[in-house]
Design a protein around this motif. Structure first.
Motif, PDB file in Angstrom:
ATOM      1  N   ALA A 118       0.854  -1.191   0.000  1.00 60.54           N
ATOM      2  CA  ALA A 118       0.000   0.000   0.000  1.00 60.54           C
ATOM      3  C   ALA A 118       0.889   1.240   0.000  1.00 60.54           C
ATOM      4  O   ALA A 118       2.048   1.195   0.430  1.00 60.54           O
ATOM      5  CB  ALA A 118      -0.928   0.007   1.218  1.00 60.54           C
ATOM      6  N   LYS A 152      -2.587  -0.556  -2.656  1.00 58.56           N
ATOM      7  CA  LYS A 152      -3.699   0.309  -2.277  1.00 58.56           C
ATOM      8  C   LYS A 152      -3.178   1.726  -2.071  1.00 58.56           C
ATOM      9  O   LYS A 152      -2.191   1.934  -1.363  1.00 58.56           O
ATOM     10  CB  LYS A 152      -4.338  -0.213  -0.985  1.00 58.56           C
ATOM     11  CG  LYS A 152      -5.460   0.646  -0.451  1.00 58.56           C
ATOM     12  CD  LYS A 152      -5.981   0.091   0.867  1.00 58.56           C
ATOM     13  CE  LYS A 152      -7.060   0.986   1.458  1.00 58.56           C
ATOM     14  NZ  LYS A 152      -7.525   0.454   2.777  1.00 58.56           N
ATOM     15  N   LYS A 154      -3.866   5.656  -0.762  1.00 57.40           N
ATOM     16  CA  LYS A 154      -4.741   6.479   0.064  1.00 57.40           C
ATOM     17  C   LYS A 154      -4.034   7.768   0.446  1.00 57.40           C
ATOM     18  O   LYS A 154      -2.841   7.759   0.773  1.00 57.40           O
ATOM     19  CB  LYS A 154      -5.156   5.730   1.337  1.00 57.40           C
ATOM     20  CG  LYS A 154      -6.141   6.516   2.203  1.00 57.40           C
ATOM     21  CD  LYS A 154      -6.571   5.737   3.436  1.00 57.40           C
ATOM     22  CE  LYS A 154      -7.549   6.549   4.279  1.00 57.40           C
ATOM     23  NZ  LYS A 154      -7.952   5.822   5.517  1.00 57.40           N
TER      24      LYS A 154
END
Length: 350
Positions: A118, A152, A154
């Protein structure tokens, strides 16, 4: 016939010792043959030296190419050989500040590393990231990722500009390993994955690429004063006691410790001075483990042209931070080390 042979042998003994076929052959060859033999030996030695010279030149070319391979986009070594999906991978935590062009380059690079599970972008600007920027960077992650499992992405948006933001706890993390990095620092994927394997051997330690040290400045009675030593101090002294969070692995638990258990006075200090959050994290980990960090040898690339370290009086502020933090702890928790982790697959000698 036998008598003649015996006399010949005895004559050999009388002229210099026991009979030797080698001596006889040397005598037959004479001085010219001996010089020819020496010449032939020298020719073989010259060929050997020439071979070694060519081999050294080839090794030098490969060495230079390996050093500049990242710059030109070449990949002489596999970047995924030290990573296996079963190990869980790591979360890349990128701290950025009004340098979207650097952020795009940084995200693109770390999305291409096989160990990246991530990518979290620590955003502390007054205005939140635009939808177009988030969409663009998300597309970069999808395009650059080389694995079926896409990292991921973010944005961790903060309302206030504060260096403590980079160590806020993160919800829904899938990895224990955090790789903290500045938006202008690029660590090649091979070096990054190797550092991850090193961290796995000591998950409570900080494992990073930028070593620093503390030096005893003076000591009066029970009071000691310290200096913050930069890279040249580490190089000269051959020791270090910190690795900076601009390029370092640490366990996710330290995000909670930094935010909720480290003395609030230290966080307030970082807020007011706008500096030294990396020193604070190094002291926090050292205080929790009573052990030194681990320095990983590896080339890193700084793609930005400015930062906090380029500001005036940066060194004197670091000296002051270190001593003020030590005073708040009541003791110096840092532990020195003089070893570094080296990936022997990329070294000529080990």
């Amino acid at each position: 016939m036998s008598t003649v042979n015996l006399i010949a042998i005895r004559d050999g003994e009388s002229n210099g010792g026991f009979y030797s076929p080698a001596k006889e052959k040397a005598a037959i060859r004479g001085p010219f043959q001996h010089r020819f033999y020496i010449f032939r030996r020298l020719r073989h030695i010259t060929k050997l030296k020439l071979f070694l010279l060519v081999l050294s030149a080839l090794c030098g070319v490969v060495f230079v190419l390996s050093r500049f391979s990242f710059t030109f986009g070449w990949n002489l070594h596999s970047s995924s050989s030290s990573f296996a999906p079963s190990r869980g991978g790591y979360t890349v935590l990128i701290n950025t500040w009004k340098r979207n062009y650097l952020l795009k380059q940084s995200v693109a690079h770390y999305a291409s590393c096989h160990g990246t599970d991530a990518i979290h972008v620590v955003w502390s600007e007054n205005d939140p990231p635009s939808n177009s920027l988030k969409e663009y960077i998300n597309n970069i992650v999808i395009a650059k990722s080389k694995t079926a499992h896409k990292p991921k992405l973010k944005f961790d948006v903060n309302e206030k500009d504060n260096l403590n933001n980079r160590f806020k706890p993160i919800e829904d993390l899938r990895t224990d390993a955090i790789f903290s990095v500045d938006d202008d620092v690029i660590v090649p994927c091979g070096a990054l994955d190797f550092a991850f394997t090193v961290w796995q051997t000591a998950p409570s330690a900080m494992v990073g690429f930028v070593p620093r040290m503390h030096l005893l400045d003076e000591k009066k009675d029970t009071h000691a004063s310290y200096k913050y030593g930069g890279w040249w101090s580490v190089w000269w002294m051959g020791t270090y006691s910190m690795v900076l969070s601009k390029a370092a692995f640490f366990h996710r638990k330290y995000l909670d410790l930094y935010t909720y258990q480290m003395p609030a006075s230290i966080r307030d200090y970082v807020t007011n001075e706008r500096n030294c959050e990396d020193i604070a994290m190094s002291l926090l980990v050292a205080n929790a483990t009573a052990a030194p960090p681990i320095w990983v040898k590896g080339k890193i690339y700084e793609i930005g042209s400015s930062g906090i370290s380029s500001l005036k009086d940066h060194s004197s502020k670091r000296h002051k931070c270190l001593n003020d933090f030590v005073a708040l702890y009541g003791a110096l928790p840092l532990v020195s080390a003089n070893v570094k982790a080296v990936d022997s697959r990329n070294e000529w000698f080990w």
